[in-house]
Design a protein around this motif. Structure first.
Motif, PDB file in Angstrom:
ATOM      1  N   PHE A 321       0.836  -1.203   0.000  1.00  0.00           N
ATOM      2  CA  PHE A 321       0.000   0.000   0.000  1.00  0.00           C
ATOM      3  C   PHE A 321       0.870   1.252   0.000  1.00  0.00           C
ATOM      4  N   GLN A 322       1.305   1.648  -1.177  1.00  0.00           N
ATOM      5  CA  GLN A 322       2.183   2.799  -1.350  1.00  0.00           C
ATOM      6  C   GLN A 322       1.507   3.841  -2.229  1.00  0.00           C
ATOM      7  N   PRO A 323       1.728   5.133  -1.966  1.00  0.00           N
ATOM      8  CA  PRO A 323       1.137   6.173  -2.819  1.00  0.00           C
ATOM      9  C   PRO A 323       1.590   6.031  -4.272  1.00  0.00           C
ATOM     10  N   ASP A 324       0.676   6.325  -5.183  1.00  0.00           N
ATOM     11  CA  ASP A 324       0.978   6.347  -6.622  1.00  0.00           C
ATOM     12  C   ASP A 324       1.600   5.033  -7.098  1.00  0.00           C
ATOM     13  N   SER A 325       1.118   3.918  -6.561  1.00  0.00           N
ATOM     14  CA  SER A 325       1.749   2.624  -6.857  1.00  0.00           C
ATOM     15  C   SER A 325       0.814   1.649  -7.571  1.00  0.00           C
ATOM     16  N   TRP A 326      -0.399   2.066  -7.897  1.00  0.00           N
ATOM     17  CA  TRP A 326      -1.477   1.211  -8.416  1.00  0.00           C
ATOM     18  C   TRP A 326      -2.140   0.398  -7.317  1.00  0.00           C
ATOM     19  N   ALA A 327      -1.514   0.297  -6.146  1.00  0.00           N
ATOM     20  CA  ALA A 327      -2.183  -0.299  -4.986  1.00  0.00           C
ATOM     21  C   ALA A 327      -2.841   0.828  -4.215  1.00  0.00           C
ATOM     22  N   PRO A 328      -4.073   0.661  -3.760  1.00  0.00           N
ATOM     23  CA  PRO A 328      -4.790   1.781  -3.154  1.00  0.00           C
ATOM     24  C   PRO A 328      -4.322   2.064  -1.736  1.00  0.00           C
ATOM     25  N   THR A 329      -4.568   3.273  -1.287  1.00  0.00           N
ATOM     26  CA  THR A 329      -4.388   3.626   0.120  1.00  0.00           C
ATOM     27  C   THR A 329      -5.671   4.202   0.701  1.00  0.00           C
ATOM     28  N   ALA A 330      -6.638   4.536  -0.151  1.00  0.00           N
ATOM     29  CA  ALA A 330      -7.876   5.201   0.276  1.00  0.00           C
ATOM     30  C   ALA A 330      -9.063   4.257   0.191  1.00  0.00           C
ATOM     31  N   ILE A 331      -9.874   4.249   1.253  1.00  0.00           N
ATOM     32  CA  ILE A 331     -11.132   3.505   1.209  1.00  0.00           C
ATOM     33  C   ILE A 331     -12.202   4.471   0.701  1.00  0.00           C
ATOM     34  N   ALA A 332     -12.186   4.638  -0.592  1.00  0.00           N
ATOM     35  CA  ALA A 332     -13.144   5.489  -1.289  1.00  0.00           C
ATOM     36  C   ALA A 332     -13.602   4.724  -2.512  1.00  0.00           C
ATOM     37  N   TRP A 333     -14.754   5.108  -3.062  1.00  0.00           N
ATOM     38  CA  TRP A 333     -15.200   4.438  -4.279  1.00  0.00           C
ATOM     39  C   TRP A 333     -15.297   5.458  -5.404  1.00  0.00           C
ATOM     40  N   GLY A 334     -14.965   4.977  -6.595  1.00  0.00           N
ATOM     41  CA  GLY A 334     -15.025   5.837  -7.762  1.00  0.00           C
ATOM     42  C   GLY A 334     -15.574   5.078  -8.951  1.00  0.00           C
ATOM     43  N   ASP A 335     -16.085   5.829  -9.911  1.00  0.00           N
ATOM     44  CA  ASP A 335     -16.573   5.240 -11.153  1.00  0.00           C
ATOM     45  C   ASP A 335     -15.384   5.113 -12.099  1.00  0.00           C
ATOM     46  N   ASP A 336     -14.843   3.889 -12.208  1.00  0.00           N
ATOM     47  CA  ASP A 336     -13.680   3.618 -13.053  1.00  0.00           C
ATOM     48  C   ASP A 336     -12.506   4.528 -12.684  1.00  0.00           C
ATOM     49  N   ASN A 337     -12.215   4.613 -11.386  1.00  0.00           N
ATOM     50  CA  ASN A 337     -11.127   5.437 -10.881  1.00  0.00           C
ATOM     51  C   ASN A 337     -10.138   4.538 -10.155  1.00  0.00           C
ATOM     52  N   ARG A 338      -8.976   4.306 -10.750  1.00  0.00           N
ATOM     53  CA  ARG A 338      -8.010   3.368 -10.198  1.00  0.00           C
ATOM     54  C   ARG A 338      -7.237   3.911  -9.000  1.00  0.00           C
ATOM     55  N   THR A 339      -7.450   5.142  -8.613  1.00  0.00           N
ATOM     56  CA  THR A 339      -6.792   5.640  -7.403  1.00  0.00           C
ATOM     57  C   THR A 339      -7.579   5.282  -6.150  1.00  0.00           C
ATOM     58  N   CYS A 340      -8.787   4.771  -6.323  1.00  0.00           N
ATOM     59  CA  CYS A 340      -9.659   4.439  -5.184  1.00  0.00           C
ATOM     60  C   CYS A 340      -9.516   2.965  -4.798  1.00  0.00           C
ATOM     61  N   GLY A 341      -9.755   2.676  -3.531  1.00  0.00           N
ATOM     62  CA  GLY A 341      -9.755   1.291  -3.086  1.00  0.00           C
ATOM     63  C   GLY A 341     -10.891   0.481  -3.673  1.00  0.00           C
ATOM     64  N   LEU A 342     -11.998   1.146  -4.016  1.00  0.00           N
ATOM     65  CA  LEU A 342     -13.165   0.489  -4.600  1.00  0.00           C
ATOM     66  C   LEU A 342     -13.505   1.187  -5.907  1.00  0.00           C
ATOM     67  N   ARG A 343     -13.827   0.400  -6.912  1.00  0.00           N
ATOM     68  CA  ARG A 343     -14.080   0.956  -8.238  1.00  0.00           C
ATOM     69  C   ARG A 343     -15.303   0.279  -8.842  1.00  0.00           C
ATOM     70  N   ILE A 344     -16.182   1.052  -9.470  1.00  0.00           N
ATOM     71  CA  ILE A 344     -17.313   0.486 -10.205  1.00  0.00           C
ATOM     72  C   ILE A 344     -16.909   0.346 -11.663  1.00  0.00           C
ATOM     73  N   VAL A 345     -17.047  -0.870 -12.189  1.00  0.00           N
ATOM     74  CA  VAL A 345     -16.657  -1.150 -13.572  1.00  0.00           C
ATOM     75  C   VAL A 345     -17.745  -1.979 -14.241  1.00  0.00           C
ATOM     76  N   GLY A 346     -17.624  -2.167 -15.546  1.00  0.00           N
ATOM     77  CA  GLY A 346     -18.544  -3.012 -16.292  1.00  0.00           C
ATOM     78  C   GLY A 346     -19.757  -2.253 -16.777  1.00  0.00           C
ATOM     79  N   HIS A 347     -20.570  -2.955 -17.543  1.00  0.00           N
ATOM     80  CA  HIS A 347     -21.719  -2.335 -18.192  1.00  0.00           C
ATOM     81  C   HIS A 347     -22.961  -3.207 -18.007  1.00  0.00           C
ATOM     82  N   GLY A 348     -24.096  -2.554 -17.845  1.00  0.00           N
ATOM     83  CA  GLY A 348     -25.369  -3.260 -17.793  1.00  0.00           C
ATOM     84  C   GLY A 348     -25.400  -4.328 -16.727  1.00  0.00           C
ATOM     85  N   ALA A 349     -25.779  -5.543 -17.121  1.00  0.00           N
ATOM     86  CA  ALA A 349     -25.886  -6.655 -16.182  1.00  0.00           C
ATOM     87  C   ALA A 349     -24.543  -7.024 -15.554  1.00  0.00           C
ATOM     88  N   HIS A 350     -23.467  -6.602 -16.194  1.00  0.00           N
ATOM     89  CA  HIS A 350     -22.132  -6.966 -15.708  1.00  0.00           C
ATOM     90  C   HIS A 350     -21.466  -5.828 -14.930  1.00  0.00           C
TER      91      HIS A 350
END
Length: 458
Positions: A321-350
């Motif tokens: 868990f290092q800054p700017d490392s592709w591994a997250p440090t923040a427990i936040a969610w984002g829409d297709d945001n790779r800086t967040c620990g949680l990310r919403i991805v996919g389309h429709g049913a997926h």
């Protein structure tokens, strides 16, 4: 749907008679997610184990990675005599292992010796119990896992002789999405892809990753228990296949501070009607999450910090868990945001929730159980995740952070009401003791870094 590579007992019988299978690996996952078990002669398996059990010592659920029996467990100890437990084959997992000659494999559920009562602290049962809770709510959970690893030109024996220092990554440069370098790696990676596919562990694709000699092989999305089984078989098999080519690979979360870490991003979604109907979105905007999935996301966001140990179980895990490392440090969610620990991805049913917190060193059964427990907490309590985070979450000052050390994660797990409610007191105690003993073991070790820094100068 029939999965290629999965066989029926009648198929096994034909393979035994034809001399094409002479050994059956009878396995179950331990607390580290490794496959434990016995190599059983195929004819003995057919006559005695197929519809019965095989015994194993219960200390296997109370040891560390070095196979040292650990104190502090109520389930198994020197005081209890380290007795037996019974492994019951789950015949839906029966498959041929193509990279080991004339060998089949079956995964087992653990029960009290001579009986039928499940051993609740066994990892496969921990996940089963969470999926049963989801089923009580009319929900089926599906999971996808993205597992990364580093491939080396050294054999495992050579790597150990070097003290795991000065190893030669299979690539001299970062090979993220590169075709040229991954072609050079293909003699190993292709065998892993095809071997898994033939063993009933369907693969979507492989790709070079963001490290020197780092790869990712993605498995086909499946129901959670099936995916956990595939995950465990894949990690074990990938090492065996690499070794057959006189190469080594590691799923450590952070094998070197000079390179990126290896993740196990976990994608999760909830379905109704026995897994036939996606609950991902509403009937309006296909990007709008349904209330059920929004609460699922809310629960994962709310509980990820206190359940971090399930996603980062070793001292080494927290170095990822290092800054700017592709591994997250923040427990936040984002829409297709790779800086967040949680990310919403996919389309429709997926459309689905991706947790980027877990590392490649996770026990899949426990990590998936943590995702399900957190998601159900969100659904039961209608937890709203709040608005999506926008921007660079590494630099945010108003979001929770992933624990930075194992000690912090252990303290959070100890006080976790989500864990207590979801797992029950016995399982919670067993998990907590496993976490504590990892820290005890680390404190018994003087590292090379400490010697280099302090031997002469302090």
């Amino acid at each position: 749907m029939t999965v290629p590579g999965i066989i029926q007992p009648s198929d096994l019988r034909e393979l035994i008679v034809a001399g094409e299978v002479d050994t059956v690996l009878v396995c179950f996952p331990d607390m580290q997610g490794r496959l434990m078990g016995k190599r059983v002669m195929a004819r003995y398996f057919w006559d005695n184990v197929l519809e019965g059990t095989i015994e194993a010592c219960d200390y296997l659920l109370a040891v560390d990675v070095d196979m040292e029996p650990l104190p502090g467990y109520t389930f198994a100890s020197w005081e209890t005599g380290y007795g037996d437990m019974s492994a019951v084959p789950d015949l839906s997992t029966l498959r041929v292992v193509p990279w080991i000659p004339r060998t089949a494999l079956v995964l087992c559920d653990l029960v009290v010796e001579g009986g039928t009562t499940p051993i609740e602290v066994s990892p496969r049962q921990v996940l089963r119990r969470q999926l049963a809770r989801a089923a009580e709510r009319g929900l089926t959970v599906k999971i996808g896992a993205e597992l990364e690893f580093f491939l080396f030109r050294d054999t495992y024996e050579e790597a150990k002789a070097k003290g795991y220092k000065g190893l030669r990554p299979h690539s001299d440069w970062i090979e993220d999405y590169h075709i040229l370098q991954t072609t050079r790696d293909e003699y190993v990676i292709r065998d892993i892809r095809n071997g898994m596919d033939a063993a009933g562990v369907p693969v979507e694709f492989s790709k070079g990753e963001a490290g020197h000699g780092q790869h990712e092989i993605n498995l086909v999305y499946a129901e959670a228990l099936e995916m956990a089984d595939r995950h465990a078989i894949y990690k074990n098999g990938a090492k065996e296949i690499a070794a057959s080519h006189e190469r080594s690979l590691t799923f450590m979360a952070k094998w070197s501070m000079d390179d990126v870490g290896s993740s196990c991003h976990i994608h999760s979604s909830v379905w109704a009607d026995g897994g036939e109907t996606s609950l991902a979105t509403t009937d309006g905007d296909p990007k709008d999450l349904s209330p059920t999935v929004r609460h699922w996301l809310g629960g994962i966001k709310a509980a990820s910090r206190e359940l971090t140990w399930l996603f980062a179980p070793t001292v080494n895990s927290y170095k990822r868990f290092q800054p700017d490392s592709w591994a997250p440090t923040a427990i936040a969610w984002g829409d297709d945001n790779r800086t967040c620990g949680l990310r919403i991805v996919g389309h429709g049913a997926h459309r689905r929730v991706e947790s980027r917190i877990p590392g490649a060193d996770v026990n899949p059964y426990l990590a998936y159980a943590g995702i399900v427990a957190a998601g159900l907490h969100g659904i039961d309590n209608e937890v709203d995740p709040g608005p999506a985070f926008e921007g660079n979450a590494y630099e945010a000052t108003d979001v929770e952070r992933i624990p930075s050390t194992l000690v912090e994660a252990v303290e959070l797990l100890e006080g976790s009401e989500v864990a207590r409610a979801a797992f029950g007191p016995d399982v919670h105690h067993h998990l907590l003791n496993t976490a504590r003993q990892e820290w005890v073991a680390a404190n018994k070790t003087v590292t090379d870094w400490e010697l280099l820094r302090g031997f002469e100068r302090l």
